[in-house]
Design a protein around this motif. Structure first.
Motif, PDB file in Angstrom:
ATOM      1  N   GLY A  52      10.752  56.659   4.137  1.00 20.01           N
ATOM      2  CA  GLY A  52      11.637  56.669   2.977  1.00 20.01           C
ATOM      3  C   GLY A  52      12.133  55.274   2.679  1.00 20.01           C
ATOM      4  N   SER A  53      13.338  55.152   2.187  1.00 17.80           N
ATOM      5  CA  SER A  53      13.861  53.833   1.818  1.00 17.80           C
ATOM      6  C   SER A  53      14.740  53.222   2.898  1.00 17.80           C
ATOM      7  CB  SER A  53      14.647  53.929   0.517  1.00 17.80           C
ATOM      8  OG  SER A  53      15.759  54.770   0.698  1.00 17.80           O
ATOM      9  N   CYS A  54      14.965  53.946   3.979  1.00 22.08           N
ATOM     10  CA  CYS A  54      15.856  53.456   5.035  1.00 22.08           C
ATOM     11  C   CYS A  54      15.094  53.375   6.351  1.00 22.08           C
ATOM     12  CB  CYS A  54      17.049  54.400   5.184  1.00 22.08           C
ATOM     13  SG  CYS A  54      18.253  53.830   6.380  1.00 22.08           S
ATOM     14  N   PRO A  55      14.893  52.161   6.883  1.00 21.04           N
ATOM     15  CA  PRO A  55      14.142  52.062   8.136  1.00 21.04           C
ATOM     16  C   PRO A  55      14.897  52.689   9.301  1.00 21.04           C
ATOM     17  CG  PRO A  55      15.067  49.940   7.552  1.00 21.04           C
ATOM     18  CD  PRO A  55      15.369  50.880   6.412  1.00 21.04           C
ATOM     19  N   ARG A  56      14.144  53.313  10.206  1.00 22.43           N
ATOM     20  CA  ARG A  56      14.737  53.897  11.406  1.00 22.43           C
ATOM     21  C   ARG A  56      14.267  53.125  12.614  1.00 22.43           C
ATOM     22  NH1 ARG A  56      12.711  59.809  10.296  1.00 22.43           N
ATOM     23  NH2 ARG A  56      11.003  58.508   9.632  1.00 22.43           N
ATOM     24  N   ARG A  57      15.124  53.011  13.588  1.00 20.80           N
ATOM     25  CA  ARG A  57      14.791  52.299  14.807  1.00 20.80           C
ATOM     26  C   ARG A  57      14.057  53.225  15.756  1.00 20.80           C
ATOM     27  NH1 ARG A  57      17.532  51.012  19.560  1.00 20.80           N
ATOM     28  NH2 ARG A  57      19.246  52.325  18.959  1.00 20.80           N
ATOM     29  N   SER A  66       3.634  41.724  10.732  1.00 18.28           N
ATOM     30  CA  SER A  66       2.990  40.939  11.784  1.00 18.28           C
ATOM     31  C   SER A  66       1.474  41.064  11.727  1.00 18.28           C
ATOM     32  CB  SER A  66       3.474  41.388  13.170  1.00 18.28           C
ATOM     33  OG  SER A  66       4.827  41.068  13.341  1.00 18.28           O
ATOM     34  N   ALA A  67       1.007  42.219  11.312  1.00 20.58           N
ATOM     35  CA  ALA A  67      -0.430  42.457  11.271  1.00 20.58           C
ATOM     36  C   ALA A  67      -1.107  41.828  10.059  1.00 20.58           C
ATOM     37  CB  ALA A  67      -0.706  43.964  11.287  1.00 20.58           C
ATOM     38  N   CYS A  68      -0.415  41.804   8.896  1.00 24.82           N
ATOM     39  CA  CYS A  68      -1.107  41.351   7.680  1.00 24.82           C
ATOM     40  C   CYS A  68      -0.241  40.551   6.716  1.00 24.82           C
ATOM     41  CB  CYS A  68      -1.696  42.550   6.940  1.00 24.82           C
ATOM     42  SG  CYS A  68      -0.458  43.736   6.380  1.00 24.82           S
ATOM     43  N   LYS A  69       0.974  40.196   7.099  1.00 28.65           N
ATOM     44  CA  LYS A  69       1.913  39.405   6.298  1.00 28.65           C
ATOM     45  C   LYS A  69       2.549  40.156   5.130  1.00 28.65           C
ATOM     46  CE  LYS A  69       0.171  34.801   7.256  1.00 28.65           C
ATOM     47  NZ  LYS A  69      -0.207  33.534   6.631  1.00 28.65           N
ATOM     48  N   ALA A  70       2.156  41.396   4.878  1.00 28.51           N
ATOM     49  CA  ALA A  70       2.749  42.154   3.773  1.00 28.51           C
ATOM     50  C   ALA A  70       4.255  42.275   3.983  1.00 28.51           C
ATOM     51  CB  ALA A  70       2.126  43.540   3.673  1.00 28.51           C
ATOM     52  N   GLY A  71       5.014  41.968   2.947  1.00 29.75           N
ATOM     53  CA  GLY A  71       6.472  42.073   3.018  1.00 29.75           C
ATOM     54  C   GLY A  71       7.172  40.816   3.471  1.00 29.75           C
ATOM     55  N   THR A  72       6.427  39.734   3.738  1.00 35.10           N
ATOM     56  CA  THR A  72       7.061  38.524   4.263  1.00 35.10           C
ATOM     57  C   THR A  72       7.321  37.451   3.217  1.00 35.10           C
ATOM     58  OG1 THR A  72       4.936  37.536   4.862  1.00 35.10           O
ATOM     59  CG2 THR A  72       6.039  38.874   6.546  1.00 35.10           C
ATOM     60  N   ASP A  73       6.873  37.663   1.973  1.00 33.72           N
ATOM     61  CA  ASP A  73       7.110  36.643   0.949  1.00 33.72           C
ATOM     62  C   ASP A  73       8.249  37.092   0.041  1.00 33.72           C
ATOM     63  OD1 ASP A  73       6.736  34.223  -0.357  1.00 33.72           O
ATOM     64  OD2 ASP A  73       5.163  35.004  -1.661  1.00 33.72           O
ATOM     65  N   ALA A 117      -1.204  51.108  10.367  1.00 36.26           N
ATOM     66  CA  ALA A 117      -0.339  52.172  10.880  1.00 36.26           C
ATOM     67  C   ALA A 117      -1.100  53.045  11.873  1.00 36.26           C
ATOM     68  CB  ALA A 117       0.209  53.009   9.727  1.00 36.26           C
ATOM     69  N   GLU A 118      -2.338  53.374  11.551  1.00 34.49           N
ATOM     70  CA  GLU A 118      -3.172  54.157  12.477  1.00 34.49           C
ATOM     71  C   GLU A 118      -3.439  53.389  13.758  1.00 34.49           C
ATOM     72  OE1 GLU A 118      -6.615  55.077  10.173  1.00 34.49           O
ATOM     73  OE2 GLU A 118      -5.544  56.530   8.926  1.00 34.49           O
ATOM     74  N   GLY A 119      -3.441  52.067  13.656  1.00 32.60           N
ATOM     75  CA  GLY A 119      -3.655  51.214  14.828  1.00 32.60           C
ATOM     76  C   GLY A 119      -2.407  50.985  15.659  1.00 32.60           C
ATOM     77  N   GLY A 120      -1.286  51.582  15.235  1.00 32.84           N
ATOM     78  CA  GLY A 120      -0.070  51.497  16.044  1.00 32.84           C
ATOM     79  C   GLY A 120       1.111  50.815  15.387  1.00 32.84           C
ATOM     80  N   ALA A 121       0.921  50.187  14.233  1.00 35.96           N
ATOM     81  CA  ALA A 121       2.052  49.553  13.542  1.00 35.96           C
ATOM     82  C   ALA A 121       2.892  50.647  12.897  1.00 35.96           C
ATOM     83  CB  ALA A 121       1.550  48.570  12.485  1.00 35.96           C
ATOM     84  N   GLY A 122       4.109  50.831  13.389  1.00 37.93           N
ATOM     85  CA  GLY A 122       4.945  51.927  12.906  1.00 37.93           C
ATOM     86  C   GLY A 122       6.168  51.511  12.133  1.00 37.93           C
ATOM     87  N   THR A 123       6.374  50.213  11.982  1.00 38.89           N
ATOM     88  CA  THR A 123       7.529  49.721  11.234  1.00 38.89           C
ATOM     89  C   THR A 123       7.061  48.673  10.227  1.00 38.89           C
ATOM     90  OG1 THR A 123       7.997  47.881  12.723  1.00 38.89           O
ATOM     91  CG2 THR A 123       9.033  50.009  13.270  1.00 38.89           C
ATOM     92  N   PRO A 124       7.857  48.432   9.178  1.00 38.43           N
ATOM     93  CA  PRO A 124       7.496  47.371   8.241  1.00 38.43           C
ATOM     94  C   PRO A 124       7.315  46.015   8.917  1.00 38.43           C
ATOM     95  CG  PRO A 124       9.144  48.773   7.254  1.00 38.43           C
ATOM     96  CD  PRO A 124       9.011  49.202   8.692  1.00 38.43           C
ATOM     97  N   GLN A 131       7.507  51.160   3.627  1.00 38.91           N
ATOM     98  CA  GLN A 131       8.313  52.169   4.315  1.00 38.91           C
ATOM     99  C   GLN A 131       7.874  53.574   3.921  1.00 38.91           C
ATOM    100  OE1 GLN A 131      12.171  50.853   3.031  1.00 38.91           O
ATOM    101  NE2 GLN A 131      12.581  49.818   4.968  1.00 38.91           N
ATOM    102  N   ALA A 132       7.616  53.777   2.625  1.00 44.30           N
ATOM    103  CA  ALA A 132       7.186  55.087   2.152  1.00 44.30           C
ATOM    104  C   ALA A 132       5.824  55.454   2.744  1.00 44.30           C
ATOM    105  CB  ALA A 132       7.129  55.106   0.628  1.00 44.30           C
ATOM    106  N   LEU A 133       4.913  54.501   2.810  1.00 41.26           N
ATOM    107  CA  LEU A 133       3.600  54.766   3.401  1.00 41.26           C
ATOM    108  C   LEU A 133       3.707  55.114   4.881  1.00 41.26           C
ATOM    109  CD1 LEU A 133       1.486  51.976   1.688  1.00 41.26           C
ATOM    110  CD2 LEU A 133       1.254  54.445   1.348  1.00 41.26           C
ATOM    111  N   LEU A 134       4.714  54.569   5.527  1.00 43.28           N
ATOM    112  CA  LEU A 134       4.930  54.861   6.946  1.00 43.28           C
ATOM    113  C   LEU A 134       5.724  56.146   7.146  1.00 43.28           C
ATOM    114  CD1 LEU A 134       5.796  51.283   8.248  1.00 43.28           C
ATOM    115  CD2 LEU A 134       3.638  52.525   8.540  1.00 43.28           C
ATOM    116  N   GLY A 135       6.137  56.776   6.031  1.00 41.21           N
ATOM    117  CA  GLY A 135       6.906  58.016   6.128  1.00 41.21           C
ATOM    118  C   GLY A 135       8.359  57.784   6.469  1.00 41.21           C
TER     119      GLY A 135
END
Length: 84
Positions: free
Chosen positions: A52-57, A30-37, A18-25, A46-50
């Motif tokens: 909540g439970s609903c992604p914003r565009r 794409s960076a580490c495969k988390a969430g793809t299985d 996220a600090e490196g620029g990844a702002g969405t799940p 989503q919570a770690l990115l601030g």
């Protein structure tokens, strides 16, 4: 603490991406495969990115086209784009 047990991704790794620029799940995925299985970690990401439970565009982010999926007589999936 692990966020994604499927790929062994920790909270610290997600925060670094996220600090490196990844702002969405998706960008985290794409960076580490988390969430793809199994997907059980997506809400935590989503919570770690601030977000909540609903992604914003993000402004300028591409929107996926929504399609209706039906099956033909042979059981093959057929997509019908929704009218905008």
């Amino acid at each position: 603490m692990y966020v994604c047990n499927c790929f062994g991704v920790t909270e610290e790794q997600v925060k670094r991406h996220a600090e490196g620029g990844a702002g969405t799940p998706r960008q985290i995925a794409s960076a580490c495969k988390a969430g793809t299985d199994c997907g059980s970690c997506v809400r935590r990401i989503q919570a770690l990115l601030g977000r909540g439970s609903c992604p914003r565009r993000e402004p300028g982010e591409r929107v996926e086209q929504v399609a209706r999926i039906e099956h033909d007589e042979q059981g093959d999936a057929v997509a019908f784009p929704e009218a905008a």
